[in-house]
Write a protein that holds these residues in place. Structure first.
Motif, PDB file in Angstrom:
ATOM      1  N   GLY A  71      24.468  41.222  37.562  1.00  0.00           N
ATOM      2  CA  GLY A  71      24.805  42.598  37.936  1.00  0.00           C
ATOM      3  C   GLY A  71      24.854  43.503  36.717  1.00  0.00           C
ATOM      4  O   GLY A  71      24.401  44.660  36.754  1.00  0.00           O
ATOM      5  N   THR A  72      25.383  42.992  35.623  1.00  0.00           N
ATOM      6  CA  THR A  72      25.496  43.800  34.404  1.00  0.00           C
ATOM      7  C   THR A  72      24.117  44.236  33.924  1.00  0.00           C
ATOM      8  O   THR A  72      23.907  45.401  33.572  1.00  0.00           O
ATOM      9  N   ASP A  75      22.817  46.986  36.237  1.00  0.00           N
ATOM     10  CA  ASP A  75      23.469  48.276  35.963  1.00  0.00           C
ATOM     11  C   ASP A  75      22.920  48.910  34.683  1.00  0.00           C
ATOM     12  O   ASP A  75      22.576  50.087  34.652  1.00  0.00           O
ATOM     13  N   ALA A 101      30.571  47.013  33.410  1.00  0.00           N
ATOM     14  CA  ALA A 101      29.097  47.033  33.310  1.00  0.00           C
ATOM     15  C   ALA A 101      28.564  48.462  33.255  1.00  0.00           C
ATOM     16  O   ALA A 101      27.486  48.712  32.724  1.00  0.00           O
ATOM     17  N   MET A 146      30.125  53.423  41.894  1.00  0.00           N
ATOM     18  CA  MET A 146      30.103  52.103  42.519  1.00  0.00           C
ATOM     19  C   MET A 146      30.243  52.236  44.030  1.00  0.00           C
ATOM     20  O   MET A 146      30.909  53.148  44.523  1.00  0.00           O
ATOM     21  N   ALA A 148      31.583  49.802  46.058  1.00  0.00           N
ATOM     22  CA  ALA A 148      32.937  49.319  46.378  1.00  0.00           C
ATOM     23  C   ALA A 148      33.593  48.829  45.094  1.00  0.00           C
ATOM     24  O   ALA A 148      32.942  48.184  44.261  1.00  0.00           O
ATOM     25  N   GLN A 178      29.838  44.478  44.553  1.00  0.00           N
ATOM     26  CA  GLN A 178      30.871  43.969  45.467  1.00  0.00           C
ATOM     27  C   GLN A 178      30.571  44.299  46.925  1.00  0.00           C
ATOM     28  O   GLN A 178      31.192  43.730  47.823  1.00  0.00           O
ATOM     29  N   SER A 198      24.483  41.339  42.563  1.00  0.00           N
ATOM     30  CA  SER A 198      24.653  40.126  41.757  1.00  0.00           C
ATOM     31  C   SER A 198      24.818  38.916  42.657  1.00  0.00           C
ATOM     32  O   SER A 198      25.597  38.956  43.623  1.00  0.00           O
ATOM     33  N   HIS A 200      26.254  35.895  42.232  1.00  0.00           N
ATOM     34  CA  HIS A 200      27.458  35.052  42.319  1.00  0.00           C
ATOM     35  C   HIS A 200      28.599  35.686  43.113  1.00  0.00           C
ATOM     36  O   HIS A 200      29.638  35.070  43.321  1.00  0.00           O
TER      37      HIS A 200
HETATM   38  N1  PLP Z   1      29.878  45.392  38.972  1.00  0.00           N
HETATM   39  C1  PLP Z   1      30.928  45.001  39.686  1.00  0.00           C
HETATM   40  C2  PLP Z   1      31.562  45.957  40.650  1.00  0.00           C
HETATM   41  C3  PLP Z   1      31.438  43.708  39.536  1.00  0.00           C
HETATM   42  O1  PLP Z   1      32.498  43.309  40.251  1.00  0.00           O
HETATM   43  C4  PLP Z   1      30.819  42.836  38.608  1.00  0.00           C
HETATM   44  C5  PLP Z   1      31.370  41.477  38.361  1.00  0.00           C
HETATM   45  O2  PLP Z   1      32.567  41.289  38.360  1.00  0.00           O
HETATM   46  C6  PLP Z   1      29.700  43.303  37.901  1.00  0.00           C
HETATM   47  C7  PLP Z   1      29.263  44.583  38.100  1.00  0.00           C
HETATM   48  C8  PLP Z   1      28.992  42.430  36.918  1.00  0.00           C
HETATM   49  O3  PLP Z   1      28.210  41.469  37.578  1.00  0.00           O
HETATM   50  P1  PLP Z   1      27.749  40.156  36.785  1.00  0.00           P
HETATM   51  O4  PLP Z   1      28.945  39.309  36.614  1.00  0.00           O
HETATM   52  O5  PLP Z   1      26.708  39.527  37.662  1.00  0.00           O
HETATM   53  O6  PLP Z   1      27.164  40.638  35.501  1.00  0.00           O
END
Ligand code: PLP
Length: 395
Positions: A71-72, A75, A101, A146, A148, A178, A198, A200
């Motif tokens: 996810g990071t 973003d 992120a 975001m 959520a 999320q 993301s 996971h």
């Molecule tokens: N954005 C949100 C809202 C998240 O909750 C998270 C992870 O906790 C991330 C981004 C980052 O995702 P990743 O852990 O896959 O880099």
């Protein structure tokens, strides 16, 4: 001791169906999907299927999905791409409650000379759309809100925000890490240009994600290298994980109903019981526009970390603030942005459920929690001594 896992916003268990689909791609089917031979080609076909599965969950086109490592990365790619394709524009708009992120990237961009507007939230964690509209100028390259919130589950009206941004000619990105898999998302019905997800967080493995980029959106790659992802993200594909993400998205679509009925029922049962049985407790964030699985709940005059340690002894896993900030005793930036008072912010716990939680588990937590809070409050010098002390603590 059995594990009661109530920390699904931090990460989720890989679904057995996902694991099963992934396993052959570590050992028997290890070909490179870019290879010309049949051995790589069969993996390439499976990745095409995964792309279709991810796209289907959010009603997008497969060619609008770029696979990433998390996810990071998704973003960061979205924001950097907007800045690279709008070179004259040096302003971005985000909210104060974004995940690091986006939030930490914003702070980094300030050091690079960009102007970053961080929109505030109200005491329920909600954004003001008029204020959002006013923040967009001809200098704004991108707005990112975001879908959520990871700590409170509060849902932002991102579809309305995206429409406002489009009207003003500003690109709109949403961190939907999320939201994807927990609430319905239909990219054909909104004006969102880019969306991050993301693996996971939805029962796929860690280290895999995707970025949705609407057809026609100008795009500049973050990772420059090979021709993978049509030149939009270099690097040999994490084949097994991409295939797992595809299966997880298909499962999430199938479980969406259960997420919004069974999971929500368990979350509400847990939350209402704790609020009723434990005095000086409160829920943080808008209880209506909220993810079905998340409860951010505060118990005054106890430390969230102390609660975590005590429930840990019983096999119960939860989080105080976001997983990324645990280890620090600072109250979370999200609760601070909402103006949650010191005595409540420090006693906050995030309970986040999944379709794999059972009512029996929730009943066990309901039975144990009040005893733990009472015991901790018995040790607190502040519990029961009146408002004068609270006022001093807040200064
Ligand atoms: N954005 C949100 C809202 C998240 O909750 C998270 C992870 O906790 C991330 C981004 C980052 O995702 P990743 O852990 O896959 O880099």
């Amino acid at each position: 001791m059995t594990t009661i896992y109530l920390d699904n916003n931090a990460t989720t268990q890989v679904a057995s169906e996902v694991l099963e689909a992934m396993l052959p791609y570590f050992y028997e089917l290890y070909g490179n999907p870019s290879s010309m031979h049949f051995f790589g080609g069969q993996v390439g076909r499976k990745i095409r299927q995964a792309r279709e599965q991810v796209a289907a969950l959010i009603n997008a086109e497969p060619d609008e999905i770029i696979f990433t490592s998390c996810g990071t990365e998704s973003d960061n790619t979205a924001i950097r791409s907007a800045l690279a394709t709008n070179l004259g524009k040096r302003h971005i708009v985000i909210s104060r409650v974004e995940h690091p992120a986006i939030h930490a990237l914003g702070a980094h961009l300030v050091k690079e000379g960009y102007r970053v507007t961080e929109l505030p939230v109200d005491s329920d964690g909600r954004i003001n759309l008029d204020q959002f509209a006013r923040s967009l100028t001809s200098e704004t390259a991108i707005a990112s809100l975001m879908w959520a919130n990871n700590e409170t589950g509060v849902i932002f009206p991102v579809e309305e925000a995206a429409a406002i941004a489009r009207n003003k000619g500003v690109l709109f990105h949403t961190d939907a890490v999320q939201a994807v898999g927990k609430i319905p998302i239909d990219m054909k019905k909104n004006a969102i240009d880019m969306l991050a997800l993301s693996g996971h967080k939805l029962h796929a493995p860690k280290g895999v994600g995707a970025l949705y980029v609407r057809r026609g959106t100008r795009f500049s790659p973050f990772l420059i290298g090979g021709h993978q992802e049509k030149g939009r993200r270099g690097g040999t594909e994490n084949t097994a994980s991409l295939i797992g993400l595809g299966v997880a998205c298909e499962l999430a679509a199938r479980n969406m109903e259960k997420e919004n009925t069974h999971v929500k029922y368990l979350r509400d049962k847990l939350e209402n019981a704790l609020l009723t049985r434990i005095p000086n407790s409160r829920v943080n964030g808008d209880r209506v526009n909220r993810l079905p699985n998340t409860s951010n709940i505060s118990f005054e005059f106890v430390e969230g970390e102390a609660i975590l340690l005590m429930i840990n002894e019983l096999g119960i896993c939860a989080s105080s603030g976001s997983a990324c900030t645990s280890g620090s005793l600072q109250p979370s930036h999200v609760l601070r942005a909402m103006g949650v008072s010191f005595t409540f912010a420090h006693g906050s716990i995030r309970l986040s459920l999944s379709v794999y939680n059972t009512e029996q588990e929730i009943d066990f937590v309901i039975e144990k929690f009040p005893v733990i809070i009472e015991r901790l409050r018995g040790l607190s010098p502040y519990w029961g001594v009146g408002d004068a002390v609270c006022a001093t603590m807040e200064t």
